[in-house]
Design an enzyme around this catalytic site. Structure first.
Site, PDB file in Angstrom:
ATOM      1  N   ASP A  59      99.690  98.334  97.571  1.00  0.00           N
ATOM      2  CA  ASP A  59      98.319  98.442  97.905  1.00  0.00           C
ATOM      3  C   ASP A  59      97.226  97.843  96.619  1.00  0.00           C
ATOM      4  O   ASP A  59      96.796  98.757  95.977  1.00  0.00           O
ATOM      5  CB  ASP A  59      97.901  99.763  98.150  1.00  0.00           C
ATOM      6  CG  ASP A  59      96.610 100.337  98.489  1.00  0.00           C
ATOM      7  OD1 ASP A  59      95.837  99.389  98.909  1.00  0.00           O
ATOM      8  OD2 ASP A  59      96.103 101.441  98.319  1.00  0.00           O
ATOM      9  N   LYS A  61      95.106  95.300  97.342  1.00  0.00           N
ATOM     10  CA  LYS A  61      93.895  94.565  98.088  1.00  0.00           C
ATOM     11  C   LYS A  61      93.184  93.346  97.438  1.00  0.00           C
ATOM     12  O   LYS A  61      92.190  93.218  96.875  1.00  0.00           O
ATOM     13  CB  LYS A  61      92.734  95.909  97.967  1.00  0.00           C
ATOM     14  CG  LYS A  61      93.246  97.242  98.743  1.00  0.00           C
ATOM     15  CD  LYS A  61      91.998  98.066  98.584  1.00  0.00           C
ATOM     16  CE  LYS A  61      92.297  99.500  99.111  1.00  0.00           C
ATOM     17  NZ  LYS A  61      93.002 100.316  98.578  1.00  0.00           N
ATOM     18  N   LEU A  62      94.189  92.545  97.600  1.00  0.00           N
ATOM     19  CA  LEU A  62      93.655  90.963  96.983  1.00  0.00           C
ATOM     20  C   LEU A  62      92.411  90.516  97.665  1.00  0.00           C
ATOM     21  O   LEU A  62      92.527  90.573  98.797  1.00  0.00           O
ATOM     22  CB  LEU A  62      94.911  89.869  97.180  1.00  0.00           C
ATOM     23  CG  LEU A  62      96.462  90.408  97.043  1.00  0.00           C
ATOM     24  CD1 LEU A  62      97.210  88.942  97.217  1.00  0.00           C
ATOM     25  CD2 LEU A  62      96.480  90.813  95.467  1.00  0.00           C
ATOM     26  N   ASP A  64      90.068  87.038  96.407  1.00  0.00           N
ATOM     27  CA  ASP A  64      89.972  85.953  95.724  1.00  0.00           C
ATOM     28  C   ASP A  64      89.779  84.446  96.385  1.00  0.00           C
ATOM     29  O   ASP A  64      89.455  84.497  97.470  1.00  0.00           O
ATOM     30  CB  ASP A  64      91.026  85.680  94.593  1.00  0.00           C
ATOM     31  CG  ASP A  64      90.738  85.227  93.191  1.00  0.00           C
ATOM     32  OD1 ASP A  64      89.968  84.118  93.078  1.00  0.00           O
ATOM     33  OD2 ASP A  64      91.058  85.823  92.203  1.00  0.00           O
ATOM     34  N   ASN A  67      93.428  79.706  97.767  1.00  0.00           N
ATOM     35  CA  ASN A  67      94.466  79.270  96.864  1.00  0.00           C
ATOM     36  C   ASN A  67      95.055  80.267  96.089  1.00  0.00           C
ATOM     37  O   ASN A  67      96.058  80.378  95.991  1.00  0.00           O
ATOM     38  CB  ASN A  67      94.050  77.950  96.003  1.00  0.00           C
ATOM     39  CG  ASN A  67      95.273  77.493  95.494  1.00  0.00           C
ATOM     40  OD1 ASN A  67      96.191  77.200  96.228  1.00  0.00           O
ATOM     41  ND2 ASN A  67      95.570  77.177  94.191  1.00  0.00           N
ATOM     42  N   THR A  68      94.349  80.934  95.148  1.00  0.00           N
ATOM     43  CA  THR A  68      94.717  81.773  94.411  1.00  0.00           C
ATOM     44  C   THR A  68      95.191  83.488  95.126  1.00  0.00           C
ATOM     45  O   THR A  68      96.343  83.758  94.638  1.00  0.00           O
ATOM     46  CB  THR A  68      93.548  82.563  93.500  1.00  0.00           C
ATOM     47  OG1 THR A  68      92.989  81.217  92.896  1.00  0.00           O
ATOM     48  CG2 THR A  68      93.953  83.688  92.471  1.00  0.00           C
ATOM     49  N   THR A 118      86.326 102.701 102.986  1.00  0.00           N
ATOM     50  CA  THR A 118      85.548 103.941 103.582  1.00  0.00           C
ATOM     51  C   THR A 118      84.810 104.436 102.490  1.00  0.00           C
ATOM     52  O   THR A 118      84.237 105.525 103.057  1.00  0.00           O
ATOM     53  CB  THR A 118      86.753 104.948 104.195  1.00  0.00           C
ATOM     54  OG1 THR A 118      87.799 105.117 103.189  1.00  0.00           O
ATOM     55  CG2 THR A 118      87.497 104.364 105.269  1.00  0.00           C
ATOM     56  N   ARG A 208      97.380 113.783  98.363  1.00  0.00           N
ATOM     57  CA  ARG A 208      97.226 114.991  98.062  1.00  0.00           C
ATOM     58  C   ARG A 208      98.254 116.188  98.681  1.00  0.00           C
ATOM     59  O   ARG A 208      98.683 117.153  98.106  1.00  0.00           O
ATOM     60  CB  ARG A 208      95.786 115.530  97.814  1.00  0.00           C
ATOM     61  CG  ARG A 208      95.209 114.638  96.318  1.00  0.00           C
ATOM     62  CD  ARG A 208      93.857 114.763  96.433  1.00  0.00           C
ATOM     63  NE  ARG A 208      93.342 113.654  97.149  1.00  0.00           N
ATOM     64  CZ  ARG A 208      91.930 113.448  97.459  1.00  0.00           C
ATOM     65  NH1 ARG A 208      91.158 113.966  96.627  1.00  0.00           N
ATOM     66  NH2 ARG A 208      91.468 112.695  98.544  1.00  0.00           N
TER      67      ARG A 208
END
Ligand code: C5P
Length: 227
Positions: A59, A61-62, A64, A67-68, A118, A208
């Site tokens: 996880d 969450k790219l 950018d 291409n990156t 969220t 949790r």
């Protein structure tokens, strides 16, 4: 529906202790930014050594330039994880480039899009996206589907409508789950296992309520019995 346990404990050792307690179950494990930045690929290998059948959701969450993001996605291919995610707000071109880059591999991980984080309230969200959360989240889901992604991270309350506007095979992964109505902590809109099932959720993420329990294995077993 699959159970994905969030490995959000403060140290690697505590995460490993938790994994050992639940190692006999057919579950997914979510490795987030904190654990991955600190413990790296070695941690992923240690998880698979404990039980090679564990599935790993990375996880990160790219977000950018296209291409990156595609380069990063290709690097993720080499880690042997089973699922990872990217931000839909990086745009359709970025999502398409990621999927295009992965298409040359025979077997690739599941790729999900993050729609609206969220943690945003309506006012904060509009300041960034100039739109209501619901409207934009739906559009992000449509964009992700059209870009060839496998699904989205969303709230359990959005799962059904997202499947309606995309298709029933488009996956939904939902955090904010309190399996049997436990304390919601800092989560705003929590859903239980029954609700998630009725909303056709594909993956529930639970942190949790499992790792803070006296007996995490018992909670995992109970969730699996009910899904
Ligand atoms: O402890 P809890 O069950 O609330 O943990 C939920 C997990 O899902 C955490 O790792 C949290 O960062 C993650 N998450 C979330 N809400 C999102 C996206 C991720 O709670 N929108």
């Amino acid at each position: 529906m699959k159970l994905c346990v969030a490995l959000d404990l403060p140290t690697k050792q505590e995460n490993l202790d938790l994994i050992h307690q639940i190692k006999e179950y057919d579950i997914w494990l979510k490795v987030g930014l904190r654990a991955y930045i600190r413990d790296g690929v070695e941690f992923l290998q240690e998880i698979k050594e404990i039980n090679p059948n564990f599935k790993i959701f990375l996880d990160l969450k790219l977000y950018d330039i296209p291409n990156t993001m595609a380069d990063a996605a290709e690097s993720i291919m080499g880690l042997g994880v089973d699922m990872f995610n990217i931000h839909a707000s990086a745009g359709k071109r970025a999502m398409q480039e990621v999927m295009q880059r992965l298409s040359k591999y025979e077997k690739r991980p599941i790729v999900l899009a993050v729609t609206a984080l969220t943690s945003f309230n309506q006012e904060e969200f509009s300041a960034v996206y100039e739109s209501s959360i619901a409207k934009k989240a739906d559009q992000f889901a449509i964009d992700a589907n059209e870009s060839g992604l496998d699904g989205v991270v969303c709230s359990a309350y959005e799962s059904e409508s997202i499947k309606k506007i995309t298709n029933k095979h488009f996956l939904t992964l939902t955090p904010g789950i309190r399996p049997f109505g436990e304390d919601s902590g800092d989560q705003q809109r929590v859903a239980d296992v029954e609700f998630a099932k009725s909303a056709l959720v594909d993956f529930i993420v639970v942190g949790r309520p499992i790792y803070q329990a006296q007996n995490p294995a018992e909670v995992v077993a109970k969730i699996l019995e009910n899904i």
